[in-house]
Scaffold this motif. Structure first.
Motif, PDB file in Angstrom:
ATOM      1  N   LEU A  19       0.828  -1.204   0.000  1.00 52.49           N
ATOM      2  CA  LEU A  19       0.000   0.000   0.000  1.00 52.49           C
ATOM      3  C   LEU A  19       0.866   1.258   0.000  1.00 52.49           C
ATOM      4  N   PHE A  20       1.966   1.245   0.755  1.00 51.26           N
ATOM      5  CA  PHE A  20       2.842   2.421   0.809  1.00 51.26           C
ATOM      6  C   PHE A  20       3.447   2.710  -0.563  1.00 51.26           C
ATOM      7  N   ILE A  21       3.912   1.667  -1.252  1.00 47.85           N
ATOM      8  CA  ILE A  21       4.499   1.860  -2.583  1.00 47.85           C
ATOM      9  C   ILE A  21       3.427   2.310  -3.558  1.00 47.85           C
ATOM     10  N   ARG A  22       2.235   1.731  -3.442  1.00 49.28           N
ATOM     11  CA  ARG A  22       1.143   2.095  -4.359  1.00 49.28           C
ATOM     12  C   ARG A  22       0.789   3.566  -4.210  1.00 49.28           C
ATOM     13  N   GLU A  23       0.791   4.070  -2.987  1.00 49.61           N
ATOM     14  CA  GLU A  23       0.382   5.462  -2.748  1.00 49.61           C
ATOM     15  C   GLU A  23       1.495   6.458  -3.023  1.00 49.61           C
ATOM     16  N   ASN A  24       2.744   6.050  -2.862  1.00 44.87           N
ATOM     17  CA  ASN A  24       3.853   7.001  -2.985  1.00 44.87           C
ATOM     18  C   ASN A  24       4.700   6.803  -4.238  1.00 44.87           C
ATOM     19  N   ASN A  25       4.868   5.538  -4.647  1.00 43.23           N
ATOM     20  CA  ASN A  25       5.644   5.169  -5.836  1.00 43.23           C
ATOM     21  C   ASN A  25       7.083   5.677  -5.777  1.00 43.23           C
ATOM     22  N   SER A  26       7.963   4.985  -6.450  1.00 43.29           N
ATOM     23  CA  SER A  26       9.372   5.328  -6.555  1.00 43.29           C
ATOM     24  C   SER A  26       9.972   5.694  -5.194  1.00 43.29           C
ATOM     25  N   VAL A  27      10.017   4.709  -4.304  1.00 40.38           N
ATOM     26  CA  VAL A  27      10.520   4.940  -2.946  1.00 40.38           C
ATOM     27  C   VAL A  27      11.755   4.077  -2.696  1.00 40.38           C
ATOM     28  N   THR A  28      12.560   4.505  -1.754  1.00 40.81           N
ATOM     29  CA  THR A  28      13.731   3.734  -1.353  1.00 40.81           C
ATOM     30  C   THR A  28      13.363   2.823  -0.183  1.00 40.81           C
ATOM     31  N   MET A  29      14.223   1.858   0.070  1.00 42.49           N
ATOM     32  CA  MET A  29      13.991   0.968   1.205  1.00 42.49           C
ATOM     33  C   MET A  29      14.001   1.748   2.520  1.00 42.49           C
ATOM     34  N   ARG A  30      14.882   2.738   2.611  1.00 51.79           N
ATOM     35  CA  ARG A  30      14.976   3.534   3.832  1.00 51.79           C
ATOM     36  C   ARG A  30      13.687   4.322   4.065  1.00 51.79           C
ATOM     37  N   GLN A  31      13.098   4.842   2.990  1.00 53.15           N
ATOM     38  CA  GLN A  31      11.837   5.569   3.134  1.00 53.15           C
ATOM     39  C   GLN A  31      10.726   4.664   3.648  1.00 53.15           C
ATOM     40  N   ILE A  32      10.717   3.417   3.183  1.00 52.14           N
ATOM     41  CA  ILE A  32       9.701   2.469   3.657  1.00 52.14           C
ATOM     42  C   ILE A  32       9.929   2.167   5.137  1.00 52.14           C
ATOM     43  N   GLU A  33      11.193   1.942   5.521  1.00 50.50           N
ATOM     44  CA  GLU A  33      11.521   1.653   6.921  1.00 50.50           C
ATOM     45  C   GLU A  33      11.070   2.795   7.825  1.00 50.50           C
ATOM     46  N   ASP A  34      11.385   4.033   7.430  1.00 54.95           N
ATOM     47  CA  ASP A  34      11.064   5.189   8.268  1.00 54.95           C
ATOM     48  C   ASP A  34       9.552   5.411   8.367  1.00 54.95           C
ATOM     49  N   ALA A  35       8.859   5.252   7.240  1.00 51.15           N
ATOM     50  CA  ALA A  35       7.424   5.529   7.219  1.00 51.15           C
ATOM     51  C   ALA A  35       6.629   4.494   8.008  1.00 51.15           C
ATOM     52  N   LEU A  36       7.035   3.224   7.916  1.00 54.65           N
ATOM     53  CA  LEU A  36       6.266   2.156   8.550  1.00 54.65           C
ATOM     54  C   LEU A  36       6.840   1.711   9.892  1.00 54.65           C
ATOM     55  N   GLY A  37       8.048   2.159  10.198  1.00 51.30           N
ATOM     56  CA  GLY A  37       8.685   1.755  11.447  1.00 51.30           C
ATOM     57  C   GLY A  37       9.122   0.302  11.437  1.00 51.30           C
ATOM     58  N   PHE A  38       9.442  -0.216  10.243  1.00 48.18           N
ATOM     59  CA  PHE A  38       9.849  -1.613  10.092  1.00 48.18           C
ATOM     60  C   PHE A  38      11.371  -1.718  10.102  1.00 48.18           C
ATOM     61  N   THR A  39      11.878  -2.867  10.516  1.00 52.45           N
ATOM     62  CA  THR A  39      13.306  -3.137  10.400  1.00 52.45           C
ATOM     63  C   THR A  39      13.652  -3.393   8.939  1.00 52.45           C
ATOM     64  N   ASN A  40      14.948  -3.325   8.638  1.00 53.74           N
ATOM     65  CA  ASN A  40      15.412  -3.585   7.281  1.00 53.74           C
ATOM     66  C   ASN A  40      15.022  -4.998   6.846  1.00 53.74           C
ATOM     67  N   TYR A  41      15.091  -5.961   7.767  1.00 49.59           N
ATOM     68  CA  TYR A  41      14.763  -7.351   7.443  1.00 49.59           C
ATOM     69  C   TYR A  41      13.297  -7.477   7.037  1.00 49.59           C
ATOM     70  N   ARG A  42      12.392  -6.819   7.805  1.00 46.05           N
ATOM     71  CA  ARG A  42      10.955  -6.924   7.514  1.00 46.05           C
ATOM     72  C   ARG A  42      10.627  -6.306   6.146  1.00 46.05           C
ATOM     73  N   VAL A  43      11.261  -5.184   5.853  1.00 39.56           N
ATOM     74  CA  VAL A  43      11.011  -4.524   4.570  1.00 39.56           C
ATOM     75  C   VAL A  43      11.557  -5.365   3.423  1.00 39.56           C
ATOM     76  N   ARG A  44      12.759  -5.875   3.593  1.00 39.40           N
ATOM     77  CA  ARG A  44      13.387  -6.665   2.524  1.00 39.40           C
ATOM     78  C   ARG A  44      12.565  -7.924   2.226  1.00 39.40           C
ATOM     79  N   LYS A  45      12.070  -8.571   3.265  1.00 47.40           N
ATOM     80  CA  LYS A  45      11.255  -9.775   3.081  1.00 47.40           C
ATOM     81  C   LYS A  45       9.965  -9.454   2.320  1.00 47.40           C
ATOM     82  N   ALA A  46       9.332  -8.352   2.681  1.00 48.22           N
ATOM     83  CA  ALA A  46       8.088  -7.950   2.009  1.00 48.22           C
ATOM     84  C   ALA A  46       8.356  -7.592   0.550  1.00 48.22           C
TER      85      ALA A  46
END
Length: 502
Positions: A427-454
């Protein structure tokens, strides 16, 4: 063009691309692929590339490419070899890569009335594309091509059929609906035979002493079981409600040809039964979404009616393999009918272009008010989907059948197989598009491992594209053709509004 060649080499899907080594001379099997692409959905033939192991390509180049080009164009223009010439300077290119020459040929799909393209003046020597291979068409497939190129098949006038071959209850209901819609026609005062002639169910055969004969569409629409199957032994209609059912072989409710509970299940009776059952599957009132916008049950009823009518009026009733079937599931509805769609599938959702397979049958649906917009059904479905923020519909079209899947769930809810983490990243990528892994981590409060797995799940599912390398890597929403249509449509509306303001 080098970049385009690299993109072709990196494709993992092979339905629309074929690599051939073809070093010294033009391969004979080029023409089989030429025919297959033209008869299916188009594609690229790339000469000078070999595939030593699956999906591993090596550019070997062609020798004396000008000679191969001359042979290619000369044979394509020779009616003794190919029934239709599709080649010109715009769709054939030569690419040089490190001193090696590669020929890239684009074969467009033929229109439905031109198919099949065949070889060596043998009309049955035509090919179609299935997955990544070319197959000689079967007798059934050849018959489908001929039916696809024919208009108004359901207008056939039938010998030996009379009003006694029609279901009396269906005729009475049809008459009552027409009377309610147009009482000034005084249809209730007419006898059934006169009424059915007015409706075009019976028509004059001017080649046979002006006898009044039942149309094939009339038989399908109002006929008895026995009368329909005497003309079409494989005729079968099916509705299955699988909502809340775990076992894929079971159902909660069913309407099916041959069921003793539904005798004389013609198209008209099936439509009236199923449209009410589809309406009943819509939960009312709808839950409020995150933005407290109530979803309209009336809109969903419209969407389901359009899909049901589309399935029934575009079906190839002379096909003996695919049943006509509507299904209800927890998050989506499906509608399947035999026969390919007679317009490009992307055009279906744009609207304005209509080419029904059964021109007579569709007039009956218009008379009962179930198909009032010419070519607008697909557009209506698309608009309802967008307004309710549902996952976009899916449409699969082959020579054999047409399959429409309508989602009634928002994007993140339509992937129950994904973990909550993966749905949130989606949903985050769909709404924001063209995002970095760090942006996803910061926005969702996820660890690098959780983001990478998703992200791995989403990339594997082809919902997300990777752009760039290392620290510059970004993740984009994989835009579908249908979403591209939606984006263009939105841009048009903005431009029109802007022009009106000025």
């Amino acid at each position: 063009m080098i970049k385009e060649l690299e993109e072709l080499l990196n494709r993992t899907e092979r339905e629309n691309i074929e690599f051939k080594k073809c070093e010294g001379k033009l391969s004979k099997d080029v023409w089989e692929t030429y025919s297959a692409f033209a008869n299916t959905s188009g594609g690229y033939i790339v000469l000078g590339v070999q595939e030593p192991i699956p999906y591993k390509y090596e550019v070997v180049g062609v020798k004396n490419y000008q000679k191969i080009l001359d042979d290619l164009f000369n044979l394509a223009a020779n009616p003794e070899k190919v029934s239709i010439n599709l080649l010109n300077d715009k769709n054939v290119s030569v690419v040089e890569d490190d001193g090696k020459y590669v020929i890239v040929i684009f074969i467009p799909e033929l229109s439905i009335i031109q198919k099949p393209l065949y070889l060596d003046k043998i009309i049955s020597k035509a090919y179609i594309r299935k997955n990544s291979a070319d197959y000689l068409i079967t007798q059934d497939e050849y018959a489908r091509f001929l039916r696809n190129a024919t208009t108004n098949i359901d207008g056939e006038l039938l010998d030996g059929y009379t009003i006694d071959d029609l279901d009396k209850d269906s005729v009475l209901l049809f008459k009552n609906i027409i009377h309610q819609r147009k009482p000034e026609g005084n249809y209730l005062e007419k006898d059934n035979e006169e009424f059915l002639k007015d409706m075009g169910v019976f028509r004059i055969d001017r080649s046979d002493g002006r006898k009044s004969k039942l149309t094939l569409a009339g038989l399908l629409f109002l006929g008895t079981d026995e009368a329909i199957t005497s003309r079409l032994p494989h005729f079968h209609l099916d509705y299955l409600n699988k909502k809340g059912v775990i076992d894929s072989l079971r159902w909660r409710d069913r309407v099916s040809s041959g069921d003793l509970n539904y005798t004389n299940l013609n198209i008209f009776k099936f439509y009236n039964l199923v449209i009410e059952k589809l309406k009943a599957t819509i939960e009312e009132p709808f839950d409020l979404d995150d933005k407290s916008v109530r979803k309209s049950s009336a809109e969903l009823e419209t969407m389901l009616r359009e899909a049901l009518v589309n399935m029934l009026v575009h079906a190839d009733y002379l096909d003996s393999e695919t049943p006509i079937r509507a299904e209800v599931h927890d998050f989506f509805y499906t509608f399947t009918n035999p026969g390919t769609m007679k317009i490009p599938k992307e055009q279906f959702f744009v609207g304005s272009l209509s080419e029904p397979r059964n021109n007579t049958l569709i007039t009956y649906f218009k008379k009962i008010g179930a198909a009032e917009k010419e070519g607008g059904g697909g557009r209506e479905i698309f608009d309802v989907t967008k307004r309710n923020k549902f996952r976009l519909p899916e449409l699969e079209v082959t020579l054999k059948d047409t399959y429409l899947k309508l989602w009634v769930a928002e994007l993140e809810d339509s992937y129950p197989e994904f973990s909550e983490d993966t749905r949130n990243v989606l949903l985050f990528i769909r709404e924001n598009n063209s995002v970095t892994m760090r942006q996803i981590e910061d926005a969702l409060g996820f660890t690098n491992y959780r983001v990478r797995k998703a992200l791995n799940e989403l990339v594997d599912a082809k919902l997300v594209d990777i752009v760039g390398e290392a620290r510059a890597r970004r993740y984009n929403w994989a835009l579908s053709k249908l979403e591209a249509i939606a984006a263009v449509d939105s841009l048009k509306k903005i431009l029109i509004a802007s022009s009106l303001e000025h």
